[in-house]
Design a protein around this motif. Structure first.
Motif, PDB file in Angstrom:
ATOM      1  N   VAL A 173      51.221  70.149  31.883  1.00 19.86           N
ATOM      2  CA  VAL A 173      52.424  71.071  31.433  1.00 19.86           C
ATOM      3  C   VAL A 173      53.484  70.267  32.022  1.00 19.86           C
ATOM      4  CG1 VAL A 173      53.668  73.095  31.874  1.00 19.86           C
ATOM      5  CG2 VAL A 173      51.147  73.096  31.719  1.00 19.86           C
ATOM      6  N   TRP A 174      53.426  69.643  33.223  1.00 20.90           N
ATOM      7  CA  TRP A 174      54.549  69.010  33.984  1.00 20.90           C
ATOM      8  C   TRP A 174      54.967  67.513  32.944  1.00 20.90           C
ATOM      9  CZ3 TRP A 174      55.265  64.312  35.636  1.00 20.90           C
ATOM     10  CH2 TRP A 174      56.677  63.805  36.489  1.00 20.90           C
ATOM     11  N   ALA A 175      53.961  66.877  32.608  1.00 24.26           N
ATOM     12  CA  ALA A 175      54.154  65.857  31.624  1.00 24.26           C
ATOM     13  C   ALA A 175      54.823  66.153  30.461  1.00 24.26           C
ATOM     14  CB  ALA A 175      52.939  64.984  31.820  1.00 24.26           C
ATOM     15  N   ALA A 176      54.222  67.124  29.684  1.00 22.25           N
ATOM     16  CA  ALA A 176      54.683  67.443  28.519  1.00 22.25           C
ATOM     17  C   ALA A 176      56.060  67.951  28.465  1.00 22.25           C
ATOM     18  CB  ALA A 176      53.888  68.527  27.932  1.00 22.25           C
ATOM     19  N   VAL A 177      56.330  68.920  29.462  1.00 15.94           N
ATOM     20  CA  VAL A 177      57.881  69.516  29.641  1.00 15.94           C
ATOM     21  C   VAL A 177      58.740  68.489  30.088  1.00 15.94           C
ATOM     22  CG1 VAL A 177      59.267  71.108  30.722  1.00 15.94           C
ATOM     23  CG2 VAL A 177      56.951  71.728  30.295  1.00 15.94           C
TER      24      VAL A 177
END
Lengths: 335, 351
Positions: A226-230
């Protein structure tokens, strides 16, 4: 602004710390909500009355978004907003007070848990499915017109992706290259209806293609993913490249609302293993990043913060019924 | 309140209005333009508000004057762009958003009544939504059941938005100026028949004196459009003019009709209603909106609650509860026409 693409050990601990804080808050609300509703269950009874939608299990979404946002960025959330509010820096005491319907709450007790507004954090939520998305466009529009690199994150559930507002919002945001990040929390269930019975595509991320914007799906409720995508979506928005759509396959650990017997649900059996907090705890422990003492400290700090907020809420004054007509208009009066 | 003697009949629009005459649509445009010059946070958004200038000429010329950054055509996505206006207003901008026809509210009402109207309240007064939702209302030109409704009663029924309804150019400019400056959401409803359009039958009072400088007509204040002693007509929008025409006609027969132009539906100027009916004892509400569960009932309830036993006559001339028909004769059978208003006045005074 430089954009970080690799998580440091501290960042990873911060993600877990945020997830623990959120879970601690939701467990405290769960405890307080049910404390004075027995025997039997009266939804309107007790210190915390009304519908209560808790977000246990969905912490990775909130933690993964919140890590990328700054004080001036906006977020709009849903009927299940606590995790997102906490991760976005909403005043936790005032939020607790609002949930308890107190005069010291974010909305002075006029809003309730589905209607949390914190103008300092540029945070709001809506209890109407998908209808929190369009106002986020307006916040992004204002940020864009002011020449800033501020962004707006609009969060909705997977059920919202079948609403007209979702499609109108994606088209307009893409058309005007607005700095918006759409995040879909796919927790598999629209109350009792599984996504297989509501959604024509296996992933809502593919719907981004219809509007010419990037679409990404994060599987397994994985907070680092999630962190990477956001992070990429926020970078893109701040750079003026327009909106993105991210769907996270997350998990609603508890019922749609408290009191939901979940008789429709066959996935409860597997829930303990899917709880993202022990999963991520183990991941960080195995990697040698997290030791027992640190995890214990996280829990203690979260408890202290949350219990302080609950105590503040409970000790705050209730609104005066004589003021029930206030705040309809800015002058506080109505004919 | 006006200070003119009761022997005078139709009152001038405003004593200080000056001699320059504008159509209602040009008065609206002038109000928006002046506020856009004064406040860079004001912008206009909607379908066909740019090059077209608004289907009913409510934004004519603004694109040329202010450019596409501030006068913005939108997709046909009312939920998205009205919601966008709300979010921009929350962040301190002052959008003027056009919903082309009030009839179209069905595709976007959630943004209007659950968001625009409620955010200030739900936030305990901490978040303001200084937004104008401008929309066209009314029938009389055979546009059928989905393009002819007034619906101000529907909007006014829902708390949290002010609803203003000008009847003439002077009020149109002053109410728009007040609406843009207001920190509350304002629904600004103009009747197509008062805009002074070249392609639609218009009332002669669609063109009138309008001061050059910016000024406000206060939101929530009705106006005595004609003083009279026998019967009070409480009305708004295009029906003001029909009522004034009937009043002038009947004055020759010695029937002295007072006409109250509400100008604002929410908040309703109850004092003005009560003051007029206290004087005449007879009340007729003329309303182009649907009759049941709406403005006409609210006006009558206001008078009845304030003046129990003080009402010698109560009636209403409104759209009976049918969709607006297409065929001209059918449509005019349900609109509050001068003939229906005249019959109601004659009945009220016992003729």
């Amino acid at each position: 602004m430089t954009v970080q693409s690799v998580l440091s050990e501290k960042d990873k601990l911060d993600l877990l710390r945020m997830m623990v804080l959120i879970r601690t808050f939701e467990e405290a609300i769960l405890r307080e909500y049910h404390a004075d509703k027995s025997p039997g269950f009266d939804i309107g009874a007790g210190l915390v009355p009304g519908e209560m939608h808790l977000a246990a299990g969905q912490e990775p979404v909130a933690a993964g978004i919140g890590a990328h946002l700054s004080r001036g960025d906006a977020m709009t959330a849903t009927h299940r907003p606590h995790h997102l509010a906490i991760a976005h820096g909403v005043d936790i005491r005032k939020m607790a007070a609002e949930i308890f319907g107190r005069e010291t709450g974010l909305g002075r007790g006029r809003g309730g848990h589905m209607h949390l507004f914190d103008p300092e954090a540029h945070f709001s939520c809506s209890g109407i499915v998908a209808e929190g998305l369009p106002p986020a466009l307006g916040q992004a529009f204002a940020f864009q017109r002011a020449g800033t690199d501020r962004v707006a994150v609009a969060v909705a559930g997977e059920g919202a992706a079948n609403q007209g507002a979702f499609h109108e919002a994606l088209n307009l945001a893409a058309l005007w290259k607005l700095p918006v990040i759409f995040v879909i929390e796919d927790n598999d269930w629209g109350i009792s209806v599984p996504r297989s019975a509501s959604t024509s595509v296996p992933s809502n991320a593919v719907r981004a293609a219809a509007y010419g914007i990037p679409g990404t799906r994060v599987e397994d409720n994985a907070v680092e993913d999630v962190w990477a995508a956001v992070g990429e979506a926020v970078r893109r928005a701040r750079a003026g490249e327009g909106p993105s759509l991210i769907e996270v396959h997350t998990l609603r650990l508890w019922g749609h609302f408290e009191g939901d017997a979940q008789g429709y649900r066959g996935d409860l059996e597997g829930v303990p293993g899917r709880d993202p907090i022990p999963t991520y705890h183990k991941h960080l422990s195995d990697a040698g990043i997290l030791d027992t003492a640190t995890f214990t400290e996280m829990g203690a700090a979260a408890s202290a913060t949350v219990e302080d907020a609950i105590a503040f809420a409970k000790s705050s004054p209730l609104p005066d019924p004589a003021d029930a007509l206030k705040y309809v208009f800015t002058e506080g009066a109505r004919s | 309140m006006n200070t003119l003697s009761s022997t005078q009949t139709q009152l001038p629009l405003e004593p200080e209005a000056g001699r320059r005459r504008l159509s209602t649509s040009k008065a609206i445009v002038e109000a928006i333009a002046q506020q856009m010059h004064t406040d860079e946070k004001v912008f206009v958004m909607g379908e066909d508000v740019g090059a077209y200038g608004g289907i009913f000429s409510s934004t004519t010329g603004l694109l040329d004057e202010f450019g596409p950054e501030r006068v913005i055509d939108t997709p046909i996505s009312e939920t998205a762009f009205i919601g966008l206006g709300i979010g921009a207003a929350v962040e301190g901008m002052r959008p003027v958003v056009e919903l082309m026809f009030a009839d179209f509210f069905g595709v976007c009402m959630d943004q209007i009544y659950n968001h625009m109207a409620k955010i200030h309240f739900e936030s305990g007064g901490n978040v303001r939504v200084p937004m104008v939702l401008m929309t066209a209302t009314g029938g009389g030109y055979s546009d059928g059941a989905q393009h002819s409704q007034c619906l101000w009663g529907t909007f006014a029924h829902l708390p949290g938005m002010k609803v203003v309804v000008p009847s003439n150019p002077y009020d149109a400019k002053g109410l728009m100026t007040a609406a843009i400056r207001s920190d509350d959401p304002v629904v600004y409803m103009f009747h197509k028949g008062i805009m002074g359009l070249g392609w639609m039958k218009k009332n002669p009072r669609s063109i009138g004196a309008v001061p050059t400088d910016a000024y406000e007509v206060p939101i929530g204040k009705a106006r005595v459009a004609r003083e009279g002693s026998d019967v009070s007509i409480v009305t708004l929008s295009l029906s003001v003019h029909h009522s004034l025409d009937v009043a002038e006609k009947l004055a020759g027969e010695g029937i002295d009709v007072e006409v109250i132009d509400l100008r604002t539906v929410a908040p309703l100027d109850r004092e003005a209603i009560i003051a007029s009916v206290s004087k005449t004892g007879r009340l007729i509400v003329v309303d182009e909106d649907y009759q049941s569960f709406g403005l006409s009932g609210e006006v009558i309830a206001t008078a009845a609650e304030a003046l129990p036993g003080g009402l010698k006559h109560v009636s209403r001339v409104a759209v009976p509860d049918v969709p607006i028909p297409y065929a001209r004769d059918l449509e005019y059978a349900v609109l509050p026409t001068p003939a229906r208003i005249e019959a109601a006045v004659r009945q009220a005074v016992g003729q």
